[in-house]
Design a protein around this motif. Structure first.
Motif, mmCIF file in Angstrom:
data_model
loop_
_atom_site.group_PDB
_atom_site.id
_atom_site.type_symbol
_atom_site.label_atom_id
_atom_site.label_comp_id
_atom_site.label_asym_id
_atom_site.label_seq_id
_atom_site.Cartn_x
_atom_site.Cartn_y
_atom_site.Cartn_z
ATOM 1 N N PRO A 39 7.942 -6.806 10.993
ATOM 2 C CA PRO A 39 7.672 -5.389 10.742
ATOM 3 C C PRO A 39 7.395 -4.621 12.029
ATOM 4 O O PRO A 39 6.781 -5.137 12.964
ATOM 5 N N PHE A 40 7.864 -3.389 12.052
ATOM 6 C CA PHE A 40 7.530 -2.455 13.126
ATOM 7 C C PHE A 40 7.297 -1.116 12.433
ATOM 8 O O PHE A 40 8.246 -0.382 12.144
ATOM 9 N N LEU A 41 6.046 -0.830 12.124
ATOM 10 C CA LEU A 41 5.710 0.358 11.337
ATOM 11 C C LEU A 41 5.819 1.607 12.208
ATOM 12 O O LEU A 41 5.048 1.789 13.146
ATOM 13 N N LEU A 42 6.768 2.455 11.873
ATOM 14 C CA LEU A 42 6.979 3.661 12.671
ATOM 15 C C LEU A 42 5.821 4.639 12.519
ATOM 16 O O LEU A 42 5.477 5.346 13.465
ATOM 17 N N ASP A 43 5.216 4.692 11.337
ATOM 18 C CA ASP A 43 4.069 5.574 11.128
ATOM 19 C C ASP A 43 3.233 5.055 9.965
ATOM 20 O O ASP A 43 3.512 5.339 8.804
ATOM 21 N N ASN A 44 2.197 4.306 10.301
ATOM 22 C CA ASN A 44 1.353 3.718 9.261
ATOM 23 C C ASN A 44 0.307 4.693 8.739
ATOM 24 O O ASN A 44 -0.498 4.344 7.878
ATOM 25 N N THR A 45 0.307 5.919 9.244
ATOM 26 C CA THR A 45 -0.646 6.915 8.757
ATOM 27 C C THR A 45 -0.161 7.589 7.474
ATOM 28 O O THR A 45 -0.932 8.292 6.815
ATOM 29 N N VAL A 46 1.109 7.390 7.120
ATOM 30 C CA VAL A 46 1.639 7.992 5.899
ATOM 31 C C VAL A 46 0.963 7.350 4.685
ATOM 32 O O VAL A 46 0.916 6.122 4.582
ATOM 33 N N ALA A 94 8.782 10.943 2.760
ATOM 34 C CA ALA A 94 8.532 10.031 3.878
ATOM 35 C C ALA A 94 7.441 9.090 3.388
ATOM 36 O O ALA A 94 6.427 9.542 2.854
ATOM 37 N N VAL A 95 7.644 7.794 3.520
ATOM 38 C CA VAL A 95 6.770 6.840 2.844
ATOM 39 C C VAL A 95 6.146 5.842 3.818
ATOM 40 O O VAL A 95 6.605 5.674 4.952
ATOM 41 N N ASN A 96 5.100 5.193 3.338
ATOM 42 C CA ASN A 96 4.485 4.095 4.075
ATOM 43 C C ASN A 96 5.250 2.817 3.758
ATOM 44 O O ASN A 96 5.540 2.525 2.603
ATOM 45 N N THR A 97 5.589 2.041 4.776
ATOM 46 C CA THR A 97 6.482 0.894 4.586
ATOM 47 C C THR A 97 5.776 -0.461 4.558
ATOM 48 O O THR A 97 6.437 -1.499 4.497
ATOM 49 N N THR A 98 4.450 -0.466 4.611
ATOM 50 C CA THR A 98 3.724 -1.738 4.677
ATOM 51 C C THR A 98 4.039 -2.649 3.495
ATOM 52 O O THR A 98 4.277 -3.853 3.665
ATOM 53 N N LEU A 99 4.067 -2.085 2.288
ATOM 54 C CA LEU A 99 4.359 -2.894 1.099
ATOM 55 C C LEU A 99 5.758 -3.498 1.160
ATOM 56 O O LEU A 99 5.959 -4.652 0.761
ATOM 57 N N SER A 100 6.709 -2.733 1.643
ATOM 58 C CA SER A 100 8.079 -3.249 1.696
ATOM 59 C C SER A 100 8.186 -4.424 2.662
ATOM 60 O O SER A 100 8.910 -5.396 2.393
ATOM 61 N N HIS A 101 7.462 -4.349 3.768
ATOM 62 C CA HIS A 101 7.467 -5.474 4.715
ATOM 63 C C HIS A 101 6.740 -6.687 4.129
ATOM 64 O O HIS A 101 7.130 -7.830 4.383
ATOM 65 N N ARG A 102 5.722 -6.431 3.346
ATOM 66 C CA ARG A 102 5.005 -7.535 2.685
ATOM 67 C C ARG A 102 5.935 -8.247 1.704
ATOM 68 O O ARG A 102 5.923 -9.477 1.612
ATOM 69 N N LEU A 103 6.744 -7.478 0.985
ATOM 70 C CA LEU A 103 7.709 -8.092 0.078
ATOM 71 C C LEU A 103 8.690 -8.975 0.844
ATOM 72 O O LEU A 103 9.013 -10.090 0.398
#
Length: 214
Positions: A39-46, A94-103
């Motif tokens: 993962p490389f979260l472009l913006d984890n503040t979303v 525009a969404v937070n992608t943390t969950l998608s990387h966890r999947l």
């Protein structure tokens, strides 16, 4: 052959780069390839609820609406040339992608690449909120992952924090943008590039491996 891929699931150039790499692999076909997704979260503040997409992108890039449309059109054409769809007009959030990387982390090795592609498709073709746990669970369930267990695993805050930590680690190790590819811990490819560039990287990595064995 080991390939480490650093990406974010809302990055259109990551989807293009992935397609170019996989097209190169179909042509190269010299030895077994193990792909590791990072993962490389472009913006984890979303937030998980997301932000309105176009206004968020305008503010993030500091450009006007017309300039943003030109950017979308240019990127869409690059996607079409690579053979992937980027339907920016369908994206509402525009969404937070943390969950998608966890999947992706949770997916068994034999379906991991398919899960990555399904996430890209959900966002860039269907305009779904891949920051929503129900959307992510549905993607996993469509690939025979157990939805009940998956929802529990995706709700694990410690595991989600580990995704964030891995992303930060990539930055601390000098990766500043994605997509970013490392072949056999030796050859780096920074950006989406062409199929030919990826073929050259694969061949160079293979030669280094052969030389090391001599």
């Amino acid at each position: 052959m080991l390939i480490d891929i650093f990406h974010d699931t809302v990055c259109p150039w990551c989807r293009i780069g992935k397609k170019h790499l996989f097209d190169a692999l179909t042509q190269w076909n010299k030895e077994a390839v193990n792909i590791r997704w990072h993962p490389f979260l472009l913006d984890n503040t979303v937030p998980s609820s997301g932000y309105e997409f176009r206004s968020f992108m305008q503010e993030r890039k500091g450009i006007k609406e017309e300039q943003l449309q030109h950017l979308f059109d240019y990127t869409r054409r690059a996607g079409e040339a690579a053979g992937v769809k980027l339907n920016f007009e369908k994206i509402r959030l525009a969404v937070n992608t943390t969950l998608s990387h966890r999947l992706i982390n949770l997916a068994p090795a034999n379906i991991k690449n398919n899960i990555v592609e399904a996430i890209y498709q959900a966002y860039f073709e269907d305009g779904l909120n891949i920051g929503d746990i129900d959307v992510i669970v549905a993607i996993g369930a469509a690939h025979q992952m157990d939805s009940t267990e998956l929802k529990l695993q995706l709700s694990d805050n410690a595991a989600l924090n580990a995704v964030v930590a891995e992303s930060e680690s990539a930055r601390l190790n000098g990766i500043t943008s994605v997509p970013f590819f490392i072949v056999n811990n030796k050859i780096k490819v920074d950006g989406s590039h062409s199929v030919d560039v990826f073929l050259e990287a694969l061949n160079r990595a293979a030669l280094i491996e052969i030389s090391a064995k001599i």
